[in-house]
Scaffold this active site. Structure first.
Site: not given
Length: 552
Positions: A467, A120-121, A78, A441
């Site tokens: 974020s 993150d994902k 990210d 984000e």
């Protein structure tokens, strides 16, 4: 064994032949086949040493009598994707990760799965897959990065984003900016604050899908390799006893995870991911449930960006077990629930808080309510989210004139040009799941504002997201989004917007007749990207208040 569908019987002779072409022996083929789901790549810093984690997991599986078989998923960094077209592709990668694991597991008949995420994902995508497949499963992430140090102060990736704001407002020079660049990310691992990756790793442990310590032991510590080996051993126990993810990830387990979320002050992205994971586990998590748990759960930690502590400090203080032990003093956990290693009660009975400056005692919290808050009102009828623990209490009530933008880039340009002033409410529309598409984000604008010293004087709201490194009066996930005809689509320059974190409200101070008139006169904008995967995603994705899940 489920793997019998690819290896047992005379009709599976061709299948076994293909496995032998990979080098597997008869003995290895006869054993349970354990999928090792590794997100390793060479662009995400949290993945730098996932090959070592995978090797340790495989050693544990082999020692316990299984045959480990590694395959990979995609993963987006990210931080590197931030602030340009790449951020359109971050959230949407979650669904591809879940789908790709499903494809690999079903196509090859694995008996059980060990998931190795970081960043993150990937964590939520893998949790979604674990629930959907409902095969015995366990998680071991790559672990968090150590904090950097500059001028005898701990810093993180968030510091570098804010340093850009300092530089643009002439508060630091290029040499100092370069120091931030060189010192903020000193090791591999997921970025060192309570940002999205670490938030989701912590919640994975809280919900019971990883071993104690798996969320917080730093990436560079040898203890993480030992944890990876233990994870490999443990998956064989889960397989032997047929302990399944949906038995662990129950409705009450999600309530435990939400309580830990509120105590830690996790990323607002957790309010996108937990509902999406819950849906795969046949559990419903509403935004009202989030507020109910937040209202009774004390905020015990202020980790970066909310404070000056980092994940390594949380680990030294006792980790997730210590946080849960503090919550249990107030009866806020369901301790009878099973995890991948014993009950919740067994996990916390020997855990204790070793550092009250990092984990506040439950009787003396930072605040009596949790770190996240769901807002509703005329600007967000279906809800919006803010990291309340990262907001200065002096601006819990804020009213200002709207400065309206229809893209993150236009907003950033205005901030850099000095066109944003104290008292403004920046509104960025058409950045939601559908309108973005991909719900980008907004760390760049919030970090610029913080670096320029405006984080206590300016509010920022969007149908996009923020974020976990964001701090200040930043409200995201506004639902319905602009592309779906939500009120944010009809917000105009100069409208008064009122935010009240005490009451949990977000309102546009424009009368209903005027809003109705604007609705008739306004043509909604189409998604910004109309080709490829994002075009298909925009047609299928639902609102942020559902977790931005895809239509079935």
């Amino acid at each position: 064994m489920k793997s019998d569908v690819v290896k047992k019987g005379s009709d599976k002779t061709p299948h076994r032949s293909l496995m032998k072409a990979c080098g597997y022996t008869d003995r290895e083929i006869e054993r349970p086949l354990i999928g090792i789901v590794n997100s390793k790549n060479e662009i995400v810093p949290g993945h730098t040493e996932l090959d070592k984690i995978a090797s340790a997991v495989k050693a544990g599986v082999l020692a316990a009598g299984g045959t480990p078989i590694e395959f990979n998923t995609i993963g987006v960094c990210d931080g590197i994707a931030m602030g340009h077209q790449g951020m359109h592709y971050s959230l949407v990668s979650r669904e591809i990760i879940a789908d790709s694991v499903e494809i690999m597991a079903r196509a090859h008949g694995f008996d059980a799965l060990v998931f190795i995420p970081n960043c993150d994902k990937i964590v939520p995508g893998m949790l979604m897959a674990a629930a959907r497949l409902n095969l015995p499963a366990i998680f071991i992430s790559g672990g968090p990065m150590l904090a950097g140090r500059l001028d005898n102060k701990a810093i993180s990736l968030a510091s570098t984003f804010e340093a850009v704001g300092l530089f643009n407002s002439n508060k630091i020079d290029a040499a100092k900016l370069k120091e931030y660049e060189d010192e903020s990310c000193p090791t591999c691992g997921s970025c060192s604050g309570m940002f999205t990756a670490n938030s989701m790793n912590c919640l994975t442990e809280a919900i019971g899908m990883s071993l104690p310590g798996a969320a917080t032991v730093p990436a560079v510590y040898s203890k993480r390799i030992r944890l990876a080996k233990e994870t490999g051993y443990r998956i064989m126990h889960l397989l032997e006893h047929n302990i399944l993810p949906k038995e662990i990830m129950s409705e009450l387990a999600f309530e435990n995870a939400l309580a830990v979320d509120m105590a830690l002050g996790c990323s607002t992205n957790s309010i996108l991911h937990l509902p999406a994971i819950a849906k795969e586990a046949d559990v419903n998590i509403s935004l009202d449930k989030v507020n109910q748990i937040s209202a009774k759960t004390p905020n015990l930690c202020k980790l970066s960006p909310s404070g000056d502590k980092h994940i390594e400090d949380l680990d030294r203080a006792g980790g997730i077990g210590a946080v849960m032990a503090e919550l249990n003093k107030k009866g806020l956990l369901h301790t009878h629930l099973m995890t991948v290693l014993g009950s919740v009660q067994s996990r916390i009975e020997h855990a204790h808080n070793k550092d009250f400056s990092t984990i506040r005692p439950s009787e003396d919290p930072h605040s009596e309510q949790g770190g996240l808050l769901i807002l509703k009102g005329s600007l967000a009828p279906n809800g919006a989210v803010i990291k309340k623990s990262a907001v200065d209490k002096s601006i819990f009530e804020f009213t200002g004139k709207a400065r309206v933008f229809h893209s993150e880039q236009d907003c950033v340009a205005a901030i850099i040009a000095g066109k944003i002033h104290k008292g403004d409410v920046i509104a960025i529309a058409y950045e939601g799941p559908k309108g973005g598409p991909g719900m980008r984000e907004m760390l760049s604008p919030t970090s610029l504002l913080a670096g320029m010293g405006l984080d206590k004087d300016v509010a920022l709201l969007t149908d996009g997201r923020f974020s976990g490194a964001t701090r200040g009066l930043a409200i995201g996930h506004i639902s319905p989004e602009a592309a779906s005809g939500g009120p944010i689509a009809y917000l105009q320059e100069g409208d008064l917007v009122k935010i009240d974190l005490h009451k949990g409200t977000l309102d546009i101070l424009v009368d209903a007749a005027e809003l109705a008139k604007r609705k008739k006169e306004t043509t909604l904008e189409e998604p910004k990207i109309k080709t490829g995967y994002l075009a298909r995603y925009a047609k299928m994705v639902q609102s942020a208040d559902t977790g931005a899940v895809l239509e079935s």
